[in-house]
Design a protein around this motif. Structure first.
Motif, PDB file in Angstrom:
ATOM      1  N   LEU A  73       0.354  -7.281 -14.027  1.00  0.00           N
ATOM      2  CA  LEU A  73       0.128  -6.652 -13.444  1.00  0.00           C
ATOM      3  C   LEU A  73      -1.681  -5.755 -13.173  1.00  0.00           C
ATOM      4  O   LEU A  73      -2.406  -6.815 -14.079  1.00  0.00           O
ATOM      5  CB  LEU A  73       0.742  -5.221 -14.076  1.00  0.00           C
ATOM      6  CG  LEU A  73       2.042  -4.573 -14.020  1.00  0.00           C
ATOM      7  CD1 LEU A  73       1.907  -3.938 -14.952  1.00  0.00           C
ATOM      8  CD2 LEU A  73       2.512  -4.715 -12.992  1.00  0.00           C
ATOM      9  N   ARG A  77      -2.542  -0.603 -11.840  1.00  0.00           N
ATOM     10  CA  ARG A  77      -1.278  -1.051 -12.106  1.00  0.00           C
ATOM     11  C   ARG A  77      -1.000  -0.921 -13.351  1.00  0.00           C
ATOM     12  O   ARG A  77       0.135  -0.367 -14.526  1.00  0.00           O
ATOM     13  CB  ARG A  77       0.414  -2.081 -11.369  1.00  0.00           C
ATOM     14  CG  ARG A  77      -0.354  -1.366  -9.166  1.00  0.00           C
ATOM     15  CD  ARG A  77       0.510  -2.631  -8.908  1.00  0.00           C
ATOM     16  NE  ARG A  77       0.565  -2.160  -7.643  1.00  0.00           N
ATOM     17  CZ  ARG A  77       2.009  -2.781  -6.555  1.00  0.00           C
ATOM     18  NH1 ARG A  77       2.821  -3.375  -7.471  1.00  0.00           N
ATOM     19  NH2 ARG A  77       1.397  -2.074  -5.140  1.00  0.00           N
ATOM     20  N   HIS A  78      -1.521  -1.614 -14.175  1.00  0.00           N
ATOM     21  CA  HIS A  78      -1.793  -1.689 -15.811  1.00  0.00           C
ATOM     22  C   HIS A  78      -1.184  -0.652 -16.355  1.00  0.00           C
ATOM     23  O   HIS A  78      -1.236  -0.165 -17.208  1.00  0.00           O
ATOM     24  CB  HIS A  78      -2.521  -3.368 -16.370  1.00  0.00           C
ATOM     25  CG  HIS A  78      -2.279  -3.236 -18.008  1.00  0.00           C
ATOM     26  ND1 HIS A  78      -3.002  -2.971 -18.557  1.00  0.00           N
ATOM     27  CD2 HIS A  78      -1.532  -3.899 -18.475  1.00  0.00           C
ATOM     28  CE1 HIS A  78      -3.278  -3.197 -19.944  1.00  0.00           C
ATOM     29  NE2 HIS A  78      -1.809  -3.516 -20.011  1.00  0.00           N
ATOM     30  N   GLU A  79      -2.648  -0.249 -15.935  1.00  0.00           N
ATOM     31  CA  GLU A  79      -3.107   1.450 -16.285  1.00  0.00           C
ATOM     32  C   GLU A  79      -1.702   2.416 -16.536  1.00  0.00           C
ATOM     33  O   GLU A  79      -2.175   3.091 -17.358  1.00  0.00           O
ATOM     34  CB  GLU A  79      -4.438   1.840 -15.507  1.00  0.00           C
ATOM     35  CG  GLU A  79      -4.663   3.437 -16.738  1.00  0.00           C
ATOM     36  CD  GLU A  79      -5.497   2.644 -17.836  1.00  0.00           C
ATOM     37  OE1 GLU A  79      -5.121   4.165 -18.853  1.00  0.00           O
ATOM     38  OE2 GLU A  79      -5.795   1.852 -17.942  1.00  0.00           O
ATOM     39  N   MET A  82       1.045   1.137 -18.822  1.00  0.00           N
ATOM     40  CA  MET A  82       0.626   1.863 -20.258  1.00  0.00           C
ATOM     41  C   MET A  82       0.869   3.549 -19.763  1.00  0.00           C
ATOM     42  O   MET A  82       1.293   4.109 -20.841  1.00  0.00           O
ATOM     43  CB  MET A  82      -0.349   1.270 -20.173  1.00  0.00           C
ATOM     44  CG  MET A  82      -0.649  -0.249 -20.907  1.00  0.00           C
ATOM     45  SD  MET A  82       0.453  -1.006 -21.735  1.00  0.00           S
ATOM     46  CE  MET A  82      -0.122  -0.258 -23.036  1.00  0.00           C
TER      47      MET A  82
END
Length: 107
Positions: A73, A77-79, A82
Motif C-alpha cells: 500500500l 492507504r497504509h495509514e 492501520m
C-alpha cells in the motif's frame, strides 16, 4: 504464483509459469487408523483414496499459498488500513445476535 484448479485439466498443474502434464507418485506411511479415516471420508464422497487425498492436499496447498500473499500500500492507504485495524467499528445488532447463539457443534 499461478495455480489453476477450477475448470482446468486435473493432470495439468501450473506453478510460477511452469506447466507439467506428467504424473508422479507420492508415497506415504500413515497409521492404520488414519488410513481408515481417509478411506471412510473418501467413500462418503464416492471418491477413491487417491482422489480424496489429492483434492484435500491441493485445496490446503492453495489456502496456504493464498495466506502468504503480500500486498503493498502507498503511505496514505497504509495509514488508513492501520487506522481501520486499530479502530474497528462497534458491534452491530447482527454481530451481537450471532455471538449470543450456541454454536451448532455444541448443541
Amino acid at each position: 504464483m499461478k495455480a489453476r484448479t477450477q475448470g482446468a485439466d486435473p493432470d495439468l498443474v501450473s506453478v510460477a509459469g511452469r506447466v507439467s502434464e506428467t504424473k508422479g507418485s507420492i508415497n506415504l506411511r500413515i497409521e492404520a487408523n488414519t488410513r481408515q479415516l481417509i478411506d471412510d471420508a473418501a467413500a462418503v464422497l464416492g471418491k477413491t483414496r487417491t482422489e480424496f487425498m489429492v483434492e484435500s492436499a491441493r485445496r490446503e496447498a492453495v489456502d496456504v499459498l493464498l495466506d502468504q500473499r503480500l500486498f503493498v500500500l502507498d503511505p496514505d492507504r497504509h495509514e488508513a488500513f492501520m487506522h481501520a485495524l486499530d479502530n474497528p467499528p462497534a458491534p452491530g445488532p447482527k454481530l451481537r445476535s450471532l455471538l449470543r447463539r450456541v454454536p451448532a457443534w455444541q448443541k
